[in-house]
Design a protein around this motif. Structure first.
Motif, mmCIF file in Angstrom:
data_model
loop_
_atom_site.group_PDB
_atom_site.id
_atom_site.type_symbol
_atom_site.label_atom_id
_atom_site.label_comp_id
_atom_site.label_asym_id
_atom_site.label_seq_id
_atom_site.Cartn_x
_atom_site.Cartn_y
_atom_site.Cartn_z
ATOM 1 N N ASN A 69 0.594 -1.577 -0.173
ATOM 2 C CA ASN A 69 0.006 0.090 -0.074
ATOM 3 C C ASN A 69 1.180 1.042 0.145
ATOM 4 O OD1 ASN A 69 -2.147 -1.815 0.033
ATOM 5 N ND2 ASN A 69 -2.446 -1.613 1.954
ATOM 6 N N LEU A 70 0.668 2.739 -0.900
ATOM 7 C CA LEU A 70 1.399 3.665 -1.158
ATOM 8 C C LEU A 70 0.681 4.761 0.780
ATOM 9 C CD1 LEU A 70 0.003 4.566 -4.741
ATOM 10 C CD2 LEU A 70 2.877 3.566 -3.023
ATOM 11 N N PRO A 71 1.582 5.321 1.879
ATOM 12 C CA PRO A 71 0.977 5.592 2.333
ATOM 13 C C PRO A 71 0.090 6.592 2.088
ATOM 14 C CG PRO A 71 3.508 6.279 1.923
ATOM 15 C CD PRO A 71 2.781 5.737 0.516
ATOM 16 N N THR A 72 -0.953 7.071 3.013
ATOM 17 C CA THR A 72 -1.470 8.442 2.735
ATOM 18 C C THR A 72 -1.816 9.143 4.288
ATOM 19 O OG1 THR A 72 -3.038 6.737 2.814
ATOM 20 C CG2 THR A 72 -2.768 6.987 1.259
ATOM 21 N N PRO A 73 -2.683 9.636 4.328
ATOM 22 C CA PRO A 73 -3.365 10.190 5.786
ATOM 23 C C PRO A 73 -4.119 9.421 6.308
ATOM 24 C CG PRO A 73 -2.905 12.172 4.023
ATOM 25 C CD PRO A 73 -2.447 10.649 2.986
ATOM 26 N N GLY A 74 -4.589 8.986 5.608
ATOM 27 C CA GLY A 74 -5.539 7.789 6.344
ATOM 28 C C GLY A 74 -6.815 7.770 6.609
ATOM 29 N N GLU A 75 -8.044 8.673 5.876
ATOM 30 C CA GLU A 75 -8.394 9.663 5.734
ATOM 31 C C GLU A 75 -8.868 8.957 4.421
ATOM 32 O OE1 GLU A 75 -9.476 13.896 4.719
ATOM 33 O OE2 GLU A 75 -8.354 14.112 6.125
ATOM 34 N N PRO A 76 -10.307 8.543 4.066
ATOM 35 C CA PRO A 76 -10.921 8.139 2.346
ATOM 36 C C PRO A 76 -10.312 9.532 1.662
ATOM 37 C CG PRO A 76 -13.262 8.569 4.007
ATOM 38 C CD PRO A 76 -11.330 9.119 5.310
ATOM 39 N N ILE A 77 -10.387 8.533 0.645
ATOM 40 C CA ILE A 77 -9.527 9.296 -0.943
ATOM 41 C C ILE A 77 -10.541 9.258 -1.822
ATOM 42 C CG2 ILE A 77 -8.204 9.001 -2.938
ATOM 43 C CD1 ILE A 77 -6.160 7.860 -1.017
ATOM 44 N N ARG A 78 -10.832 10.815 -1.918
ATOM 45 C CA ARG A 78 -11.948 10.659 -2.982
ATOM 46 C C ARG A 78 -12.012 10.957 -4.168
ATOM 47 N NH1 ARG A 78 -15.818 9.488 0.884
ATOM 48 N NH2 ARG A 78 -15.220 10.901 2.512
ATOM 49 N N SER A 79 -10.975 10.509 -4.740
ATOM 50 C CA SER A 79 -10.492 11.516 -6.045
ATOM 51 C C SER A 79 -8.797 10.595 -6.523
ATOM 52 C CB SER A 79 -10.927 12.810 -6.883
ATOM 53 O OG SER A 79 -10.424 13.029 -8.094
ATOM 54 N N LEU A 80 -8.974 10.069 -7.728
ATOM 55 C CA LEU A 80 -7.190 9.806 -8.331
ATOM 56 C C LEU A 80 -7.374 10.102 -9.625
ATOM 57 C CD1 LEU A 80 -7.739 5.736 -6.483
ATOM 58 C CD2 LEU A 80 -5.780 7.724 -6.030
ATOM 59 N N ALA A 81 -6.298 10.365 -9.491
ATOM 60 C CA ALA A 81 -5.372 10.626 -11.779
ATOM 61 C C ALA A 81 -4.295 10.342 -11.389
ATOM 62 C CB ALA A 81 -5.993 12.211 -11.224
ATOM 63 N N PHE A 82 -3.537 10.226 -13.053
ATOM 64 C CA PHE A 82 -2.023 9.684 -13.642
ATOM 65 C C PHE A 82 -2.094 10.956 -13.991
ATOM 66 C CE2 PHE A 82 -3.311 5.568 -12.169
ATOM 67 C CZ PHE A 82 -2.154 5.041 -11.706
ATOM 68 N N SER A 83 -0.539 11.365 -13.702
ATOM 69 C CA SER A 83 -0.663 12.414 -14.839
ATOM 70 C C SER A 83 -0.658 11.570 -16.027
ATOM 71 C CB SER A 83 0.847 12.465 -14.057
ATOM 72 O OG SER A 83 1.954 11.531 -14.724
ATOM 73 N N SER A 84 -0.638 12.634 -16.865
ATOM 74 C CA SER A 84 -0.896 12.006 -18.865
ATOM 75 C C SER A 84 0.707 11.100 -19.116
ATOM 76 C CB SER A 84 -0.609 13.341 -19.917
ATOM 77 O OG SER A 84 0.838 14.108 -19.328
ATOM 78 N N ASP A 85 1.682 11.369 -18.767
ATOM 79 C CA ASP A 85 2.279 10.273 -18.847
ATOM 80 C C ASP A 85 2.659 9.034 -17.769
ATOM 81 O OD1 ASP A 85 3.547 11.240 -16.439
ATOM 82 O OD2 ASP A 85 6.145 11.624 -17.378
ATOM 83 N N GLY A 86 2.306 8.816 -16.491
ATOM 84 C CA GLY A 86 1.854 7.477 -16.082
ATOM 85 C C GLY A 86 2.866 7.708 -15.385
ATOM 86 N N ALA A 87 3.427 8.664 -14.849
ATOM 87 C CA ALA A 87 4.902 8.413 -13.853
ATOM 88 C C ALA A 87 4.279 9.349 -12.417
ATOM 89 C CB ALA A 87 5.613 9.464 -14.566
ATOM 90 N N THR A 88 3.094 9.975 -12.570
ATOM 91 C CA THR A 88 2.901 10.573 -10.979
ATOM 92 C C THR A 88 1.494 9.506 -11.038
ATOM 93 O OG1 THR A 88 4.915 12.386 -11.492
ATOM 94 C CG2 THR A 88 2.418 12.924 -9.985
ATOM 95 N N LEU A 89 0.825 10.091 -9.895
ATOM 96 C CA LEU A 89 0.069 9.582 -9.524
ATOM 97 C C LEU A 89 -0.703 10.225 -7.831
ATOM 98 C CD1 LEU A 89 -3.187 7.544 -9.077
ATOM 99 C CD2 LEU A 89 -1.759 6.645 -7.085
ATOM 100 N N TYR A 90 -1.890 11.135 -8.313
ATOM 101 C CA TYR A 90 -2.477 12.112 -7.560
ATOM 102 C C TYR A 90 -3.967 11.508 -7.180
ATOM 103 C CZ TYR A 90 0.632 15.393 -10.017
ATOM 104 O OH TYR A 90 2.157 15.709 -11.145
ATOM 105 N N ALA A 91 -3.823 11.840 -5.765
ATOM 106 C CA ALA A 91 -4.865 11.952 -5.214
ATOM 107 C C ALA A 91 -5.428 13.537 -3.997
ATOM 108 C CB ALA A 91 -4.928 10.192 -3.582
ATOM 109 N N THR A 92 -6.922 12.824 -3.799
ATOM 110 C CA THR A 92 -7.082 14.177 -3.001
ATOM 111 C C THR A 92 -7.990 13.292 -2.079
ATOM 112 O OG1 THR A 92 -9.132 14.462 -4.095
ATOM 113 C CG2 THR A 92 -6.829 16.181 -4.453
ATOM 114 N N SER A 93 -8.278 13.923 -0.392
ATOM 115 C CA SER A 93 -9.435 13.990 0.065
ATOM 116 C C SER A 93 -9.915 15.073 0.580
ATOM 117 C CB SER A 93 -8.805 13.499 1.127
ATOM 118 O OG SER A 93 -7.606 13.551 1.875
ATOM 119 N N ASP A 94 -10.541 14.733 1.597
ATOM 120 C CA ASP A 94 -11.450 15.742 2.512
ATOM 121 C C ASP A 94 -10.863 16.566 2.938
ATOM 122 O OD1 ASP A 94 -13.651 15.189 1.171
ATOM 123 O OD2 ASP A 94 -14.384 14.207 2.758
ATOM 124 N N HIS A 95 -9.604 16.693 3.785
ATOM 125 C CA HIS A 95 -9.469 17.145 4.377
ATOM 126 C C HIS A 95 -7.035 17.169 4.436
ATOM 127 C CE1 HIS A 95 -12.987 16.365 7.062
ATOM 128 N NE2 HIS A 95 -12.893 17.413 6.556
#
Length: 144
Positions: A69-95
């Motif tokens: 598992n990738l390290p996260t702050p531990g709260e529910p992740i609401r959205s995920l997106a890869f960069s156009s080259d696939g080299a980076t993943l972005y994640a967002t949550s409420d707080h």
């Protein structure tokens, strides 16, 4: 949603597999639900996030997890997106502000070498890259 993800072909006519037991629960507990999904631009990797903050990468061809598992702050992740080259993943949550996960192998190797010093022993390799056979990759002639 449950803790399982079904994979379908591009026409959505044939199921190609099921990623089972994504987020194993302790005996008697309810499995973590899937909250967000994102495919890499080439479709080879699926990022799966759970409602308890778990984030996992999966190889779509083998239907196996890519590392732990990738390290996260531990709260529910609401959205995920890869960069156009696939080299980076972005994640967002409420707080939590936008989280950035560099995924390029060269970056991961450099990061592991930096954390361990100028050499990467077999034991350290297995700690940072547990699913791949050991290869001496850190250049001991120059600092990282």
């Amino acid at each position: 949603m449950t803790g399982r993800v079904a994979l379908w072909d591009g026409t959505l006519r044939h199921r190609t597999g099921v990623l089972g037991n994504l987020f194993p629960a302790a005996l008697g507990d309810t499995p973590e639900a899937v909250n967000a999904l994102a495919f890499s631009p080439d479709g080879s990797t699926l990022a799966v996030a759970g409602d308890s903050g778990t984030l996992q990468l999966w190889d779509t061809a083998t239907q196996q997890p890519l590392g732990g598992n990738l390290p996260t702050p531990g709260e529910p992740i609401r959205s995920l997106a890869f960069s156009s080259d696939g080299a980076t993943l972005y994640a967002t949550s409420d707080h939590t502000p936008l989280q950035r996960y560099p995924l390029a192998p060269s970056h991961l190797i450099t990061q592991a070498c930096t954390r361990t010093g100028t050499t990467l022993t077999a034991a350290q390799w297995h700690l940072y890259i547990p699913d791949a056979p050991y290869h001496p990759v850190c250049d001991t002639r120059r600092p990282h």
